[in-house]
Structure formats: C-alpha cells, structure tokens
Design a protein around this motif. Structure first.
Motif, PDB file in Angstrom:
ATOM      1  N   ILE A 140      24.220  -3.017  12.834  1.00  0.00           N
ATOM      2  CA  ILE A 140      24.064  -3.548  11.483  1.00  0.00           C
ATOM      3  C   ILE A 140      24.079  -5.075  11.539  1.00  0.00           C
ATOM      4  O   ILE A 140      24.995  -5.675  12.105  1.00  0.00           O
ATOM      5  CB  ILE A 140      25.197  -3.044  10.563  1.00  0.00           C
ATOM      6  N   LEU A 141      23.028  -5.699  10.962  1.00  0.00           N
ATOM      7  CA  LEU A 141      22.933  -7.161  10.897  1.00  0.00           C
ATOM      8  C   LEU A 141      23.497  -7.627   9.565  1.00  0.00           C
ATOM      9  O   LEU A 141      23.219  -7.039   8.508  1.00  0.00           O
ATOM     10  CB  LEU A 141      21.484  -7.619  11.027  1.00  0.00           C
ATOM     11  N   SER A 142      24.255  -8.694   9.598  1.00  0.00           N
ATOM     12  CA  SER A 142      24.811  -9.264   8.364  1.00  0.00           C
ATOM     13  C   SER A 142      24.565 -10.768   8.331  1.00  0.00           C
ATOM     14  O   SER A 142      24.402 -11.414   9.370  1.00  0.00           O
ATOM     15  CB  SER A 142      26.316  -8.975   8.261  1.00  0.00           C
ATOM     16  N   GLN A 143      24.530 -11.309   7.105  1.00  0.00           N
ATOM     17  CA  GLN A 143      24.305 -12.741   6.907  1.00  0.00           C
ATOM     18  C   GLN A 143      25.476 -13.527   7.490  1.00  0.00           C
ATOM     19  O   GLN A 143      26.634 -13.299   7.145  1.00  0.00           O
ATOM     20  CB  GLN A 143      24.160 -13.041   5.409  1.00  0.00           C
ATOM     21  N   HIS A 144      25.150 -14.448   8.367  1.00  0.00           N
ATOM     22  CA  HIS A 144      26.197 -15.256   8.992  1.00  0.00           C
ATOM     23  C   HIS A 144      26.221 -16.681   8.452  1.00  0.00           C
ATOM     24  O   HIS A 144      27.270 -17.198   8.081  1.00  0.00           O
ATOM     25  CB  HIS A 144      26.008 -15.277  10.508  1.00  0.00           C
ATOM     26  N   ASP A 145      25.046 -17.345   8.385  1.00  0.00           N
ATOM     27  CA  ASP A 145      25.019 -18.751   7.963  1.00  0.00           C
ATOM     28  C   ASP A 145      23.587 -19.117   7.603  1.00  0.00           C
ATOM     29  O   ASP A 145      22.632 -18.400   7.910  1.00  0.00           O
ATOM     30  CB  ASP A 145      25.525 -19.647   9.096  1.00  0.00           C
ATOM     31  N   LYS A 146      23.454 -20.262   6.934  1.00  0.00           N
ATOM     32  CA  LYS A 146      22.148 -20.835   6.636  1.00  0.00           C
ATOM     33  C   LYS A 146      22.073 -22.221   7.250  1.00  0.00           C
ATOM     34  O   LYS A 146      22.998 -23.014   7.114  1.00  0.00           O
ATOM     35  CB  LYS A 146      21.922 -20.929   5.121  1.00  0.00           C
ATOM     36  N   ILE A 147      20.975 -22.499   7.921  1.00  0.00           N
ATOM     37  CA  ILE A 147      20.778 -23.825   8.506  1.00  0.00           C
ATOM     38  C   ILE A 147      19.421 -24.365   8.081  1.00  0.00           C
ATOM     39  O   ILE A 147      18.528 -23.606   7.681  1.00  0.00           O
ATOM     40  CB  ILE A 147      20.866 -23.793  10.051  1.00  0.00           C
ATOM     41  N   ILE A 148      19.275 -25.685   8.154  1.00  0.00           N
ATOM     42  CA  ILE A 148      17.984 -26.319   7.920  1.00  0.00           C
ATOM     43  C   ILE A 148      17.316 -26.512   9.272  1.00  0.00           C
ATOM     44  O   ILE A 148      17.814 -27.247  10.126  1.00  0.00           O
ATOM     45  CB  ILE A 148      18.137 -27.663   7.199  1.00  0.00           C
ATOM     46  N   ALA A 149      16.219 -25.829   9.472  1.00  0.00           N
ATOM     47  CA  ALA A 149      15.529 -25.860  10.762  1.00  0.00           C
ATOM     48  C   ALA A 149      14.279 -26.721  10.670  1.00  0.00           C
ATOM     49  O   ALA A 149      13.644 -26.829   9.608  1.00  0.00           O
ATOM     50  CB  ALA A 149      15.166 -24.450  11.203  1.00  0.00           C
ATOM     51  N   ALA A 150      13.916 -27.351  11.774  1.00  0.00           N
ATOM     52  CA  ALA A 150      12.699 -28.148  11.875  1.00  0.00           C
ATOM     53  C   ALA A 150      11.898 -27.643  13.067  1.00  0.00           C
ATOM     54  O   ALA A 150      12.395 -27.575  14.187  1.00  0.00           O
ATOM     55  CB  ALA A 150      13.028 -29.626  12.045  1.00  0.00           C
ATOM     56  N   THR A 151      10.636 -27.299  12.806  1.00  0.00           N
ATOM     57  CA  THR A 151       9.776 -26.735  13.841  1.00  0.00           C
ATOM     58  C   THR A 151       8.484 -27.525  13.906  1.00  0.00           C
ATOM     59  O   THR A 151       7.850 -27.756  12.869  1.00  0.00           O
ATOM     60  CB  THR A 151       9.445 -25.261  13.542  1.00  0.00           C
ATOM     61  N   PRO A 152       8.054 -27.941  15.101  1.00  0.00           N
ATOM     62  CA  PRO A 152       6.751 -28.623  15.204  1.00  0.00           C
ATOM     63  C   PRO A 152       5.617 -27.608  15.087  1.00  0.00           C
ATOM     64  O   PRO A 152       5.449 -26.735  15.939  1.00  0.00           O
ATOM     65  CB  PRO A 152       6.796 -29.266  16.596  1.00  0.00           C
ATOM     66  N   LYS A 153       4.827 -27.692  14.028  1.00  0.00           N
ATOM     67  CA  LYS A 153       3.737 -26.746  13.805  1.00  0.00           C
ATOM     68  C   LYS A 153       2.472 -27.158  14.543  1.00  0.00           C
ATOM     69  O   LYS A 153       1.739 -26.308  15.047  1.00  0.00           O
ATOM     70  CB  LYS A 153       3.447 -26.623  12.307  1.00  0.00           C
ATOM     71  N   LYS A 154       2.176 -28.449  14.574  1.00  0.00           N
ATOM     72  CA  LYS A 154       0.988 -28.954  15.255  1.00  0.00           C
ATOM     73  C   LYS A 154       1.349 -30.253  15.983  1.00  0.00           C
ATOM     74  O   LYS A 154       2.206 -31.020  15.532  1.00  0.00           O
ATOM     75  CB  LYS A 154      -0.153 -29.243  14.270  1.00  0.00           C
ATOM     76  N   ILE A 155       0.655 -30.482  17.098  1.00  0.00           N
ATOM     77  CA  ILE A 155       0.828 -31.731  17.854  1.00  0.00           C
ATOM     78  C   ILE A 155      -0.556 -32.334  18.067  1.00  0.00           C
ATOM     79  O   ILE A 155      -1.452 -31.684  18.635  1.00  0.00           O
ATOM     80  CB  ILE A 155       1.525 -31.490  19.201  1.00  0.00           C
ATOM     81  N   TYR A 156      -0.737 -33.561  17.590  1.00  0.00           N
ATOM     82  CA  TYR A 156      -2.021 -34.250  17.682  1.00  0.00           C
ATOM     83  C   TYR A 156      -1.878 -35.346  18.737  1.00  0.00           C
ATOM     84  O   TYR A 156      -1.258 -36.383  18.489  1.00  0.00           O
ATOM     85  CB  TYR A 156      -2.407 -34.843  16.332  1.00  0.00           C
ATOM     86  N   ALA A 157      -2.456 -35.093  19.902  1.00  0.00           N
ATOM     87  CA  ALA A 157      -2.232 -35.997  21.041  1.00  0.00           C
ATOM     88  C   ALA A 157      -3.548 -36.341  21.718  1.00  0.00           C
ATOM     89  O   ALA A 157      -4.609 -35.781  21.406  1.00  0.00           O
ATOM     90  CB  ALA A 157      -1.277 -35.341  22.040  1.00  0.00           C
ATOM     91  N   ASN A 158      -3.470 -37.308  22.648  1.00  0.00           N
ATOM     92  CA  ASN A 158      -4.575 -37.676  23.539  1.00  0.00           C
ATOM     93  C   ASN A 158      -5.814 -38.196  22.810  1.00  0.00           C
ATOM     94  O   ASN A 158      -6.942 -38.028  23.280  1.00  0.00           O
ATOM     95  CB  ASN A 158      -4.980 -36.486  24.416  1.00  0.00           C
TER      96      ASN A 158
END
Length: 524
Positions: free
Chosen positions: A159-177
């Motif tokens: 059984i999974l239960s709610q533990h915590d909430k965090i603010i996450a940051a994820t790189p969706k795109k990378i524009y390089a070169n």
C-alpha cells in the motif's frame, strides 16, 4: 505624478546580511519576475537557480520555494576553453496548468526547465509489516537469509501512502551547439512557440519543441575578422508583435527588424541612432557609447537603452533621436580614466520599464539604484504601435510623448495663414513663445520631452541596496533618502554595483541583486 507617490521602502533581504567574505559562486547574475509577479527567479555564478514564491498578497513578501543546479562547468576540448556555469539570463514562460516553465542560459547552452509540485509516496504496508499476522514460527532463519511461510490467503498487496510534497525542477529541453560565441541574451516570443538567443555576432531563432535545430536570423560576422567593427550586446522580441525584434550593438545603435521581410533580418533594419559631433569624441567615447541593455516597454511603444553614462528612451516610430536622455553617471565623466584602469567602465548595467510603461529603473555604484517615475507620458487607451496625429493629441489633451518636431504648430494651425504659422514655428524653435499662441507653445514644449530644459526637471529617486536599508527603513522621507544617497563625493565603491534587477509587472515592487544578496523594495 510626484516623486513621493513612488514611496519605495525596504521590504525583504535574502542572503548574508553581515559583512563576510563573499563566495564567488554566490554572486547573483540574473533576476526575473514571472508574468503574474507571484514568482521570482534568480541565477548566480555557481550555475544555480533559486525560486521564490509570494507569501503575502497584501504586502510584497516572498518565501523560498526551491533551488536547483541549472548549469555545470564544462570544458571545450576542441577549443581548449573552459565554459563557466554562470547564469547569464533567466526568462519565464507562460505557465501550463499547474506547471511553470523558464529558460536559463550560460555562455553556450540554453535549457528549458519545468517546475512543478511532485508528490512523494512511500510503501506504508506490505507482507512484512506488523499487523499482517506474521508470527515467529512462520519465519525460519538460516544461512543469513529469511524465509517466510505464508498461506495464499494471507498475502497482501503493498500500500502506497502520501509522504511529502516537493517542488521539482526537470530539464525538458536542452538547446546546445548553436553558438560559437558567448550568449548574452535570450528572449521568448509573444507567439509562445519560439524564442531567440543572441551572441556577439549572431542571433538564432528556436522552436521550443525542436532543440536540435535553430534558424540564423542575424549574422554580422565579416568574412575577414580583422574587419570586425561592432558586436551584438543585447536582443529582445517585441512584447506584442511576434514578427518584430531588436538588437543593440557596441557602436551605440539599435536595430529594429521584421522577420517577415527577409530570412536574414540584418539587411534593411530600422536603425535608432543619435548623431554625435566627432569633435566631442575622446578616447573613451567608443567604450561608453556601447549599449549594455535594451528593453521594450510592456505596451510595445517605447524602447529604453542603457550605456555606461546614460539611459535613452526612444519612440518606436521615431528613430532619428531619442525622446529623452537621462544622465546617470554625470559625476564619473571626469573620472573615466579611473574606471578604465579598474575595468569598471566595462560594467554592463541593465535597464527596466515599470509594468505601466511610464517609469524607468537602472543601477549604479555604491549599491545605488535609480528610479525615474513617469519619465514617459503614456495613455492606456492608445494603440501601442500607432502614433496619433498631433491634432488628436492636442484635441484630447493627451500626455503622450510626440516626436518633438516643430511641425506640431503646422498641424494645429493648418487653417491659419502660412506666413504667420512659419513665424510661430521659428519662434518655437528658439523657445520664444508668442503671446497669442502661448497655450499652443506650452503644449508643444510638454510633448517635446527631449529638450535640455525638461531634461533637467526629471524626477529621480535614488535608493541603496545594502545593510543601511535595515536602518533607513523608516528613516526620513523619500526625498531625504534620495539626497543622502546622491552625495557620493570621491568615495565610490566600484565593486558594489547594481547590475541586475527586475520590476514587478503589476505593482511598484522591485527585486535588486546586490552582490550575493537579493533585496525587495516596495511601496505596498
């Protein structure tokens, strides 16, 4: 509106308030409010992005939201160059549902980040948890292993239960070169699909969904690099017209380009440039005239440019001269040799419009920053990209800034005798008002914001973003604080410069980056 209506007071400070040794990686190099003003982002030399969220709707107070590492130091083995992790610029995009997006860039790579609230869930109950009927006799221990003898009807799903909430940051795109030289600007387009990035010699157009390819829209690189005479210093999209963008150069010019005309937009741009007499040039003129930052006003009608000594305000429809020139570092004109020796003359100060497009803000030394309230007379009902005729301006008693041309009298008095009109025009040019046309001349003088008389009457608020803000929060009126901060004398600390800041889009609140501290000032 008088200066005291902009009664900015110290609100908050994030960072080390004591006089301690500043770590190089903690120096703030970018700051930006989002479109709502509820979120504030800062970037530093260590490649980190720190986000703040508004915590009080009535007062301008923010709280720490999250922090993430946006860029890391890299090494270009092909060119034997180290690429710094320093954040050069941050730009917010429009939010999608409950997620927020922002662009961040260092010298070579642009990243699109998604910031969202993430639920952390943990397994709270399983077959080995207490209360599931496991008895000691069902557990056999041997050979360092544990086996449980369970009946089929005793097996339970975890059984999974709610533990915590965090603010996450994820790189969706990378524009390089895509950039050979250091990126100095990024700017999202109003179409919400594209953005531009600019380095010293080129400007590229990107689609958010296509990080593998970009389109070169400006290229000023000469065939022979020995013929190079200027570099691109800043670039920005128009806030409303998705086909328009502008860029500035180290020669002190601003070029407004339309992407509908050519694939390469540096062919026939509209050039905003003020003529200066070569007699007045000196050794430092080429350095001080280099534009460090340009901004469109939020209504799209005006352009503000900042060089080392001045801020110039331009009408997008009049490119032969600025509407107004504001002297920022008048006291440094006699000390340019000192600023050249300590490299302060190469500092790149920013400029910012207020949310209503009427006021201007910029930075200086000694941790001072200047606000010029109502320096642009705007009318909210006007079409931001169409100049009204002078007849309409005068009939409606508009406060809009016109071109300042003496042809106003010709338009207002078209029905009158042409010989009389020419006399009035000649007298207006020499600032000698005719008694019979006193009201008309007065209107024209008010509209001509670029003359020297009006320039001397510019309201100026000078505030200081350092630990004195704590002591002076309730000390003296705004005029008294301005007078104190303007008394520089010969004691100028060139290391304490206000280069980066942001103005709240909907209210008179500002965020100031002072070395490793972030100050919030507000009139709320």
């Amino acid at each position: 509106m008088s200066r005291d209506n902009f009664n900015f007071k110290f609100s908050q400070c994030f960072g080390d308030k004591a006089d301690i040794v500043v770590t190089e990686a903690d120096i703030i190099t970018a700051s930006e409010f989002d479109h709502s003003g509820n979120f504030l982002a800062t970037g530093d030399k260590g490649g980190r992005v720190v986000l703040f969220e508004r915590s009080n709707s009535k007062h301008c107070e923010y709280k720490f939201l999250t922090e993430f590492q946006s860029h890391d130091a890299e090494f270009d083995y092909l060119k034997s160059l180290e690429i710094e992790e320093k954040i050069n610029q941050i730009k917010w995009l429009k939010p999608v549902q409950k997620s927020h997006f922002l662009l961040s860039t260092n010298d070579k790579t642009i990243k699109l980040w998604k910031i969202y609230e993430k639920n952390i869930k943990l397994v709270s109950e399983n077959n080995l948890s207490e209360g599931f009927g496991l008895k000691q006799k069902n557990i056999i221990i041997g050979n360092d292993s544990m086996k449980s003898v369970l009946k089929l009807n005793n097996l339970k799903l975890p059984i999974l239960s709610q533990h915590d909430k965090i603010i996450a940051a994820t790189p969706k795109k990378i524009y390089a070169n895509a950039h050979t030289y250091h990126i100095n600007s990024i700017s999202p387009n109003s179409d919400q699909e594209t953005f531009l990035s600019a380095d010293d010699l080129r400007i590229n157009l990107w689609n958010y969904d296509l990080p593998e390819e970009s389109f070169n829209i400006v290229d000023i690189k000469p065939a022979n690099m020995e013929e190079l005479t200027e570099v691109i210093t800043s670039a920005e999209f128009h806030p409303q017209e998705c086909n328009l963008f502008m860029y500035s150069s180290s020669k002190g010019t601003i070029k407004l380009c339309d992407m509908r005309l050519n694939a390469l937009c540096d062919d026939k741009p509209i050039i905003f440039e003020e003529y200066t007499n070569p007699i007045n040039h000196n050794f430092f003129t080429e350095i001080t005239s280099s534009i460090s930052d340009i901004k469109f006003s939020p209504n799209g009608r005006y352009i503000a440019s900042r060089d080392y000594l001045t801020v110039k305000i331009w009408d997008i429809n009049m490119n032969n001269k600025p509407l107004k020139t504001i002297n920022i570092h008048e006291q440094l004109k006699e000390r340019l040799s000192d600023t050249y020796e300590n490299d302060a003359i190469f500092d790149k100060f920013e400029v910012e419009f207020s949310g209503d497009s009427s006021s201007i803000m910029t930075g200086s030394y000694n941790n001072n920053f200047m606000i010029y309230p109502d320096v642009v007379k705007t009318n909210e009902d006007e079409n931001p990209c169409i100049v009204k005729t002078f007849d309409e301006n005068n009939n409606n008693n508009s406060n809009n800034i016109g071109s300042g041309s003496s042809s106003n009298n010709n338009n207002n008095n078209r029905s009158k005798n042409s010989h009389s009109n020419n006399n009035k025009q000649h007298k207006h040019k020499n600032n000698n008002n005719n008694n019979n046309n006193n009201s008309n001349s007065s209107n024209n003088n008010n509209m001509f914001e670029g003359n020297n008389d009006n320039e001397n009457k510019i309201d100026e608020i000078v505030l200081q973003a350092d630990k004195t803000a704590f002591r002076n929060k309730q000390f003296g009126s705004l005029s008294q604080r301005t007078a104190r901060n303007k008394e520089w004398g010969d004691d100028i600390d060139f290391k304490k410069s206000i280069l980066h800041f942001s103005w709240h889009p909907k209210e008179n609140s500002i965020a100031i980056a002072a070395t490793n501290n972030l100050f919030i000032f507000s009139e709320l």
